[in-house]
Design an enzyme around this catalytic site. Structure first.
Site, short mmCIF file in Angstrom:
data_model
loop_
_atom_site.label_atom_id
_atom_site.label_comp_id
_atom_site.label_asym_id
_atom_site.label_seq_id
_atom_site.Cartn_x
_atom_site.Cartn_y
_atom_site.Cartn_z
N SER A 28 1.04 -1.24 0.19
CA SER A 28 -0.01 -0.43 -0.36
C SER A 28 1.40 1.35 0.39
O SER A 28 1.68 1.39 0.46
CB SER A 28 -0.63 -0.13 0.95
OG SER A 28 0.23 -0.03 2.35
N GLY A 29 0.60 2.37 -0.36
CA GLY A 29 1.01 3.53 -0.64
C GLY A 29 0.20 4.53 -0.42
O GLY A 29 -0.84 4.96 -0.07
N GLY A 30 0.61 6.09 -1.11
CA GLY A 30 0.14 6.97 0.09
C GLY A 30 -1.26 7.33 -1.69
O GLY A 30 -2.41 7.84 -1.85
N GLY A 43 -2.42 4.02 -2.20
CA GLY A 43 -4.14 3.20 -3.16
C GLY A 43 -3.02 1.73 -2.55
O GLY A 43 -2.07 1.85 -1.93
N VAL A 97 -2.33 -1.88 -3.51
CA VAL A 97 -1.30 -2.86 -4.97
C VAL A 97 -1.53 -4.11 -4.24
O VAL A 97 -1.40 -5.00 -2.96
CB VAL A 97 0.12 -3.06 -4.85
CG1 VAL A 97 1.27 -3.57 -6.05
CG2 VAL A 97 0.13 -1.04 -5.06
N ASP A 112 10.91 9.95 -10.17
CA ASP A 112 11.28 9.26 -8.96
C ASP A 112 12.31 8.01 -9.10
O ASP A 112 11.89 7.39 -7.95
CB ASP A 112 9.49 9.62 -8.22
CG ASP A 112 9.38 8.91 -6.73
OD1 ASP A 112 10.12 9.12 -5.92
OD2 ASP A 112 8.67 8.15 -6.47
#
Length: 330
Positions: A68-70, A72, A74, A189
């Site tokens: 998970s991340g900022g 959403g 995976v 990034d």
């Protein structure tokens, strides 16, 4: 609202319009003719090359959350008989930033390169809520990608038990950058966490949520707010200047330093680090033993220093880097 994905970027020329129950950002679900991914009768090799604006939800199976991340979640799962990673982009506090991240993810979706994570399909529709066990109220879009590997480069760097081959990994990453830049795309990034390692030890660049497109390799685009990770962000971006492909080269320099030292580039307060990078040209320490005349990184010391030069024009291009790295490996 985001603009539709151009039809000309969706399918190979040997695919036509098919009828089926599916999801597409190009059309409402009315039962009319619509673009969709092929069914199981299509050869796997051909399906693996597909980039479509449609996700055929009934073919998306065995999903399990893996991260998970900022923006959403995976998942790992199966799609058209192939193991895939599925990114579910949700609306964060900043709705505009969330939408920009989703559409930026698709900047390189049409590209096929052995060192880039391949996009298979994407949709702004939420027809997969039942499959994914979620509410679609806050979902911006879903992206189906190849499942490149279980580990990223950051995990390898900070796991002493994991073998690390900086020269080989560096060449893979630069091959990815060279191809991106030749297509007018800047990643913005690049960092170890966004480099996936396959079982065969090949690096694949992933996560294009901060990427931008420029007209040519030497063109630039101005942005008042740039995403990415501050420890790997070029000083001109920290100052709000233009975006050029050289910003990825700067990030590569920081990443290459991490591969040799297996240490974080900086420690301390975020604002203090940003100020020092811009005002005093702070960089990670190149006087470590690994960069000494007897260390394995000795020949890379000067190369790293050029990559993170404060002056963008003094940095080598990805193409020049690739030539140098290939010569070093001889």
């Amino acid at each position: 609202m985001p603009s539709p994905i151009p039809v000309t970027r969706l399918l190979p020329t040997d695919f036509g319009l098919l009828v089926g129950v599916c999801s597409s950002p190009l059309t409402k679900h009315t039962g009319a003719l619509t673009l969709r991914v092929p069914n199981r009768t299509v050869p796997t090799k051909l399906a693996s090359r597909l980039w479509s604006s449609v996700i055929y939800w009934r073919e998306l199976r065995d999903l399990e959350p893996i991260g998970s991340g900022g923006f959403g979640l995976v998942f790992k799962g199966s799609y058209l008989g192939e193991t895939v990673a599925v990114k579910r982009v949700k609306c964060a506090k900043n709705k505009l930033a969330s939408r920009q991240s989703f559409w930026a993810e698709l900047n390189a979706a049409h590209l096929r390169h052995p060192n880039l994570v391949r996009v298979i399909a994407a949709s702004t529709q939420a027809n997969g809520d039942d499959v994914m066990g979620e509410s679609g109220d806050s979902v911006i879009g879903t992206i189906v990608m190849e499942f490149a590997g279980e580990m990223n480069l950051q995990q390898v760097i900070y796991s002493p038990a994991e073998p690390l081959r900086p020269e080989s990994y560096a060449t893979d990453i630069v091959r990815a950058l060279q191809h991106l830049h030749s297509q007018g795309i800047v990643h913005l990034d690049l960092k170890p966490a966004n480099v996936i390692l396959t079982r065969n030890g090949v690096c694949k660049l992933a996560d294009f949520g901060c990427s931008v497109k420029v007209e040519t390799q030497h063109a630039s685009v101005c942005r008042s707010e740039i995403g990415g990770t501050y420890t790997h962000r070029a000083p001109e971006l920290l100052k709000g200047h233009e975006v050029t492909p050289s910003v990825d080269v700067y990030s590569f320099g920081i990443t290459l330093w991490q591969m040799f030292t297996r240490e974080p580039p900086y420690e301390g307060d975020r604002q203090h680090i940003i100020y020092a990078v811009v005002a005093y040209e702070l960089r990670p320490d190149l006087n470590k033993d690994v960069f000494s005349p007897t260390g394995p990184g000795c020949v890379f010391k000067e190369l790293i220093g050029r990559c993170w030069s404060a002056e963008p024009s003094n940095r080598p291009t990805a193409e020049q880097l690739l030539t140098e790295l290939c010569e070093l490996s001889l």
